[in-house]
Design an enzyme around this catalytic site. Structure first.
Site, PDB file in Angstrom:
ATOM      1  CD  GLU B 248      -2.668   1.363   2.502  1.00  0.00           C
ATOM      2  OE1 GLU B 248      -2.240   0.957   3.607  1.00  0.00           O
ATOM      3  OE2 GLU B 248      -3.810   1.787   2.331  1.00  0.00           O
ATOM      4  CD  GLU B 382       1.571  11.891  13.525  1.00  0.00           C
ATOM      5  OE1 GLU B 382       0.761  11.212  12.850  1.00  0.00           O
ATOM      6  OE2 GLU B 382       1.640  13.133  13.431  1.00  0.00           O
TER       7      GLU B 382
END
Lengths: 372, 402
Positions: B248, B382
């Protein structure tokens, strides 16, 4: 790292090993402490000459190896990593580029072999004020007999103390002209400038220096484009050295993050620091791509040299600025001590940032190239 | 090598010229808003021709519907299609099939699974969605609670997924489920594939801040799937999904910069129109000017880095750790573009609908709002930084316990 040719890989590996063994930061420290006027270690420079580094961009017919700018950049990156001081950049990259691009056949034959074998150190004298502003100059070359009289001052000339010859930019009747001027001409005086990075900068004063029309580099009154092109070669090379300096600062910091313990754990296990390292790593990788693209565009003599070079100097500059600050911050108190090397990297980072245009200069130039 | 590629390029050029229905030039890949029966028939014809050629997923093995081409050859196909206004609709029609499910099945699937699932994906006939995130398992994906219980030949699945893109129109779903709750949270997870058309599965589209979206909530209420649909070993779904997410990330590293790729005016041209310039030709807002420069530099350094990493992998775009850097930098580029566009348009940049605003102004608002998702999905900004610090830089684990 770009996909390298066999020769390029060989030279990079040679540079890595040789600089680590022959010119570690400790050597630079000894040189600084000795207060030497030369501001580099002569044996280091001789070693580089023996390995043929000053001839990297000089074609074989003029005594070099003709390997190009990307190859030179590989060496400069290693030099940046270990803060090796020498006239290599100022002469074999900037000076040699000037003669290569602007010189006539006679000048090339006369000067390039001497740059390649280290017997000449030719450096560019361009800036006159506190900020890099290559087209603003007071220095004048007035027609005098068959030649010119040079009058004015130049400052922050790299390796200005060791140089045997200068490439000098001066105003002439209808524009800017570059001249190759032997350093021992009557009327030239040099004063050392003590910068925080302990390198060999000098200010030069030219008082009625008589030179001949054969000293003109390139075309009379049309030196602006040539100057720009020489500066771009220098800027691309500087960004390679800067990337090396930043990469070493990154490695030192990463090593410290993995070994320094506080609160019962290594400090690299704190997410605030892990993310800071990740962020810096990303910036390093992105700016490396810009730096390599700039060197390649020089090798390809591409039409986008100014764009790629300003991109490179600005992006690597952004990275090095932040990295050099974080080098001190993350090392804490030890980073503030002169005994530790971090300070050398911080000092060098700011000096080299100001050289040949800082980030603001190159961002503005980039915008102008894009028409806004 | 180069010669072979040149020959291949000529073949592709000829094939596309002969086979691509001219009526489809300039139409959108998904056939959105296209109503004519003729166009639909041509579209179907083109899909089938591509599928027969194996060019829906050209790098896959031939036996599973691909054409066994190299990455370089696949790139040539898309370049040549682009030149003639053609397109490959199959990856879009297969949902998460071509980019994520397929490569993972190729790696982890049994022979039977590959033979049953891959041809449907490669031909664009079967659309797949992915049931990964849950309301209480977003960035902390491993804390998911949808469970699959052993019931003889089948698994019985109960729980809720969220952000399942295209769930309402997909035929199959790849889902992460808990198969053992007695062990550490990453150790009791499995990856199962289940048909969507059954009584125990229901979906509900989610409206976003930007308007309609492809996302759904998906509810499993005694949904069933055959045990042969377990992908990879039982309770080792975490390694399967890590690989899936790498695929992905890889597909999300290409920053699309409208200024570079389309015929829309560049960001700097837009800025000059909306903001104006001073007598020296500089943008009249010096602060915006600097940020615009920095953005354009980000765009260029990102694309140079994509090029460099591809080149270093010797032309083979590898699923590498460096993709995490590129995902974050692609995010900065995409979000930066619409933020700057919004800002430089001033009051004209904040329209929602109506005739006070141009189509470009209105679409930027939606793009800008949608763009906030880029730093959240596919592993948040993050989470990418966690991956970089741990997997690339070798720093200690900071977030996961157990």
């Amino acid at each position: 790292m770009a996909a390298l040719t066999e020769v390029q890989s060989m030279i990079r590996d040679q540079a890595k090993t040789w600089i680590r063994e022959e010119s570690p930061v400790e050597k630079f420290r000894q040189m600084r402490d000795s207060g030497s006027d030369l501001r580099y270690v002569p044996e280091t420079w001789s070693g580089m000459i023996e390995m043929g580094w000053p001839g990297i961009i000089i074609p074989e017919q003029y005594g070099g190896s003709g390997l190009g700018y990307l190859t030179f950049g590989l060496v400069l990156e290693e030099i940046g990593r270990h803060l090796t001081a020498s006239p290599l950049f100022a002469s074999a990259l900037v000076g040699a580029s000037g003669i290569l691009i602007g010189g006539n056949e006679e000048q090339k034959q006369n000067l390039l072999p001497r740059i390649a074998d280290g017997s000449a150190i030719i450096t560019l004298a361009v800036d006159e004020g506190p900020r890099h502003d290559p087209y603003r100059m007071e220095m004048e070359a007035k027609k005098s007999g068959s030649g010119f009289l040079l009058e004015g001052t130049k400052t922050f000339v790299q390796e200005g103390l060791a140089a045997t010859d200068f490439i000098v930019a001066a105003k002439t009747k209808k524009g800017i002209t570059l001249f190759v001027v032997p350093g021992n001409e009557k009327g030239i005086s040099r004063e050392p400038i003590n910068t925080m990075d302990s390198r060999g900068y000098a200010s030069l004063s030219f008082s009625n220096v008589q030179i001949e029309s054969t000293n003109v580099l390139g075309s009379l009154d049309e030196g602006s484009d040539l100057l720009d092109r020489i500066l771009d070669c220098g800027r691309a090379g500087l960004s390679a050295e800067m990337l090396g300096t930043g990469a070493q600062a990154f490695d030192m910091t990463l090593d410290y993050l993995k070994t320094r313990e506080q609160f019962g754990r290594v400090i690299g296990s704190f997410q605030a620091l892990g993310h800071r390292a990740a962020d810096l790593f990303g910036k390093m990788e992105l700016s490396r791509s810009c730096m390599e693209a700039a060197l390649r565009s020089l090798d390809d003599q591409a039409s986008d040299i100014p764009e790629k070079v300003s991109l490179s100097k600005a992006k690597v500059g952004d990275f090095l600025y932040e990295m050099s600050n974080q080098l001190i911050q993350i090392h804490g108190g030890i980073g503030m001590t002169d005994e530790f090397d971090a300070g050398f990297y911080l000092k060098r980072a700011r000096v080299i940032e100001a050289c040949f245009g800082n980030r603001a200069f190159h961002k503005d130039r980039y915008a102008r190239l894009f028409g806004f | 090598m180069t010669n072979n590629l040149d020959v291949f390029r000529e073949e592709v050029e000829v094939w596309v010229a002969e086979q691509f229905p001219k009526s489809l030039v300039g139409s959108t890949m998904g056939l959105e808003g296209e109503t004519s029966e003729e166009a639909k028939a041509d579209f179907e014809l083109w899909r089938q021709r591509l599928a027969d050629k194996g060019w829906g997923a050209p790098t896959w093995p031939k036996e599973y519907g691909g054409a066994e081409l190299s990455d370089a050859e696949a790139k040539i196909i898309s370049q040549e299609m682009g030149k003639q206004g053609a397109f490959n609709p199959i990856p879009l029609m297969a949902g998460m099939g071509v980019t994520m499910v397929g490569p993972t099945v190729l790696e982890y699937g049994t022979e039977d699974q590959k033979a049953r699932h891959l041809p449907g994906i490669a031909s664009g006939k079967i659309r797949w969605c992915l049931g990964l995130s849950e309301p209480n398992a977003g960035s902390d994906l491993a804390s998911l609670s949808t469970r699959a219980e052993d019931d003889g030949d089948t698994y019985v699945i109960n729980g809720q997924k969220i952000w399942t893109s295209g769930a309402d129109i997909s035929q199959w779903c790849g889902a992460l489920v808990r198969t053992d709750s007695s062990v550490g949270k990453r150790d009791g997870i499995s990856f199962v594939m289940l048909p969507m058309d059954q009584k125990g599965v229901s979906t509900k589209p989610i409206q976003l801040i930007s308007g309609i979206s492809p996302f759904c909530e998906t509810f499993f209420d005694d949904a069933r799937t055959d045990k042969k649909e377990l992908l990879g070993p039982l309770n080792e779904g975490w390694s399967v999904v890590k690989r899936l997410l790498q695929h992905e990330r890889q597909s999300q590293t290409q920053a699309r910069s409208p200024s570079a790729s389309s015929n829309k005016p560049s960001l700097q041209e837009l800025a000059k129109t909306y903001v104006g310039v001073d007598s020296a030709g500089r943008l009249d807002d010096p602060d915006l000017r600097v940020r615009l420069i920095e953005h354009l530099m980000d765009v260029q350094s990102h694309s140079l880095t994509v090029g460099r990493i591809t080149e270093e992998a010797r032309g083979k775009v590898e699923v590498s750790a460096a993709a995490s850097i590129l995902k974050n930098s692609a995010t900065r580029v995409a979000q930066g573009n619409s933020e700057l566009t919004l800002e430089l348009m001033g009051n004209q940049g904040v329209g929602w609908e109506g005739e006070n605003f141009s189509a470009d102004e209105l679409s930027n608002v939606r793009d800008w709002l949608w763009g906030k998702a880029i730093s959240i999905y596919g592993g948040s900004y993050e989470v990418q930084n966690n991956i970089i610090s741990k997997n690339i830089l070798g720093l200690p684990e900071t977030t996961q316990k157990g």
